[in-house]
Design an enzyme around this catalytic site. Sequence first.
Site, PDB file in Angstrom:
ATOM      1  N   GLU A   1      67.152  34.431  95.227  1.00 61.50           N
ATOM      2  CA  GLU A   1      68.099  33.441  94.697  1.00 61.50           C
ATOM      3  C   GLU A   1      68.530  32.460  95.801  1.00 61.50           C
ATOM      4  O   GLU A   1      68.783  32.885  96.932  1.00 61.50           O
ATOM      5  CB  GLU A   1      69.347  34.190  94.195  1.00 61.50           C
ATOM      6  CG  GLU A   1      70.454  33.295  93.653  1.00 61.50           C
ATOM      7  CD  GLU A   1      71.749  34.059  93.370  1.00 61.50           C
ATOM      8  OE1 GLU A   1      72.069  35.047  94.089  1.00 61.50           O
ATOM      9  OE2 GLU A   1      72.467  33.655  92.439  1.00 61.50           O
TER      10      GLU A   1
ATOM     11  N   LYS B   1      70.925  30.323  85.557  1.00 61.49           N
ATOM     12  CA  LYS B   1      71.695  31.586  85.628  1.00 61.49           C
ATOM     13  C   LYS B   1      72.865  31.556  84.646  1.00 61.49           C
ATOM     14  O   LYS B   1      73.644  30.585  84.624  1.00 61.49           O
ATOM     15  CB  LYS B   1      72.191  31.761  87.059  1.00 61.49           C
ATOM     16  CG  LYS B   1      72.924  33.060  87.344  1.00 61.49           C
ATOM     17  CD  LYS B   1      73.308  33.100  88.828  1.00 61.49           C
ATOM     18  CE  LYS B   1      74.033  34.344  89.246  1.00 61.49           C
ATOM     19  NZ  LYS B   1      74.434  34.317  90.675  1.00 61.49           N
TER      20      LYS B   1
ATOM     21  N   CYS C   1      70.553  37.639  90.022  1.00 61.56           N
ATOM     22  CA  CYS C   1      71.619  38.271  90.807  1.00 61.56           C
ATOM     23  C   CYS C   1      72.737  38.865  89.949  1.00 61.56           C
ATOM     24  O   CYS C   1      72.536  39.889  89.311  1.00 61.56           O
ATOM     25  CB  CYS C   1      72.147  37.267  91.839  1.00 61.56           C
ATOM     26  SG  CYS C   1      72.940  38.092  93.259  1.00 61.56           S
TER      27      CYS C   1
HETATM   28  N1  LIG Z   1      74.997  35.700  94.064  1.00 61.32           N
HETATM   29  C1  LIG Z   1      75.486  36.618  93.280  1.00 61.32           C
HETATM   30  O1  LIG Z   1      75.342  36.554  92.062  1.00 61.32           O
HETATM   31  C2  LIG Z   1      76.221  37.750  93.957  1.00 61.32           C
HETATM   32  C3  LIG Z   1      76.498  38.902  93.036  1.00 61.32           C
HETATM   33  C4  LIG Z   1      77.290  39.980  93.705  1.00 61.32           C
HETATM   34  O2  LIG Z   1      77.611  39.901  94.861  1.00 61.32           O
HETATM   35  C5  LIG Z   1      77.657  41.157  92.911  1.00 61.32           C
HETATM   36  O3  LIG Z   1      77.407  41.195  91.704  1.00 61.32           O
HETATM   37  O4  LIG Z   1      78.221  42.097  93.514  1.00 61.32           O
END
Ligand SMILES: NC(=O)CCC(=O)C(=O)O
Length: 265
Positions: free
Chosen positions: A41, A112, A147
């Site tokens: 990502e 996303k 993510c």
């Molecule tokens: N970039 C993200 O989506 C980080 C997600 C995260 O840190 C978490 O779900 O814990």
Amino acid sequence: MRASLIQIAVSEDESVDSRRERAAALVREQAGSADLVVLPELWTTGAFAYEQFGAEAEPLRGPTYEAMAGAAADAGVWLHAGSVPERDAEGALYNTSLVFSPSGELAASYRKIHRFGFDKGEAVLMGAGRELVTVRLPSTTLGLATCYDLRFPELFRGLVDGGAEVLVIPAGWPERRRGHWTLLARARAVENQAFVLACGTAGEHAGVPQAGHSIVVDPWGEVLGEAGAGEEVLRVSFDAGKVGVTREQFPALKDRVLGVEAPRR
Ligand SMILES: NC(=O)CCC(=O)C(=O)O
């Protein structure tokens, strides 16, 4: 299916242009040894470098698109090029994943859906995607998520309902929640009887050490491969046909009961 997950290090010591060139070279290096290559990502900026999102945002067909389309074609691979900070024609930002075919054509893009940060960061800077995306390959179907989406099982059920057998999840997951990362990757694989290919970043940016530990899990929840914390290419081979076999031999997905009533208050 031979997959290469490129767990690239993202740090402020390297320019975005340099990292883009390095990523393209790493993709080209997979020629002949991978069918599917995955990047993480927001690897141009770093997922936590919120102040960089606007400065480094690109149109969909921007410099990262061009570099990755060329690299996919040169390597002759399916390329999930991770995500970029996309700026649309109205100026809105999205965290957008790009998937290229082996001829370098854009096969799919995915914005996303679940943005991270609660009341700050990505959650306020970027717009939310509204569409689930699957990508048909000759031997299987990919389901796309990014993510923080990993925490929302209903999204993955939607992808499975759309035919997904291989769930591909680019991420910029922090070291401090690494336990959740591996646990959730295995949970999504087991509950959906699907492969999970989850590709994170290495290094540290915006003061947030990254977990790395990219992981490939099979439909029975077995870990087929897991990277360490540093920059690494994780190579794993698997038989995509195992999804059908698992779903037939242990047909739990057929026992879903939909539309049950909510508890009375
Ligand atoms: N970039 C993200 O989506 C980080 C997600 C995260 O840190 C978490 O779900 O814990």
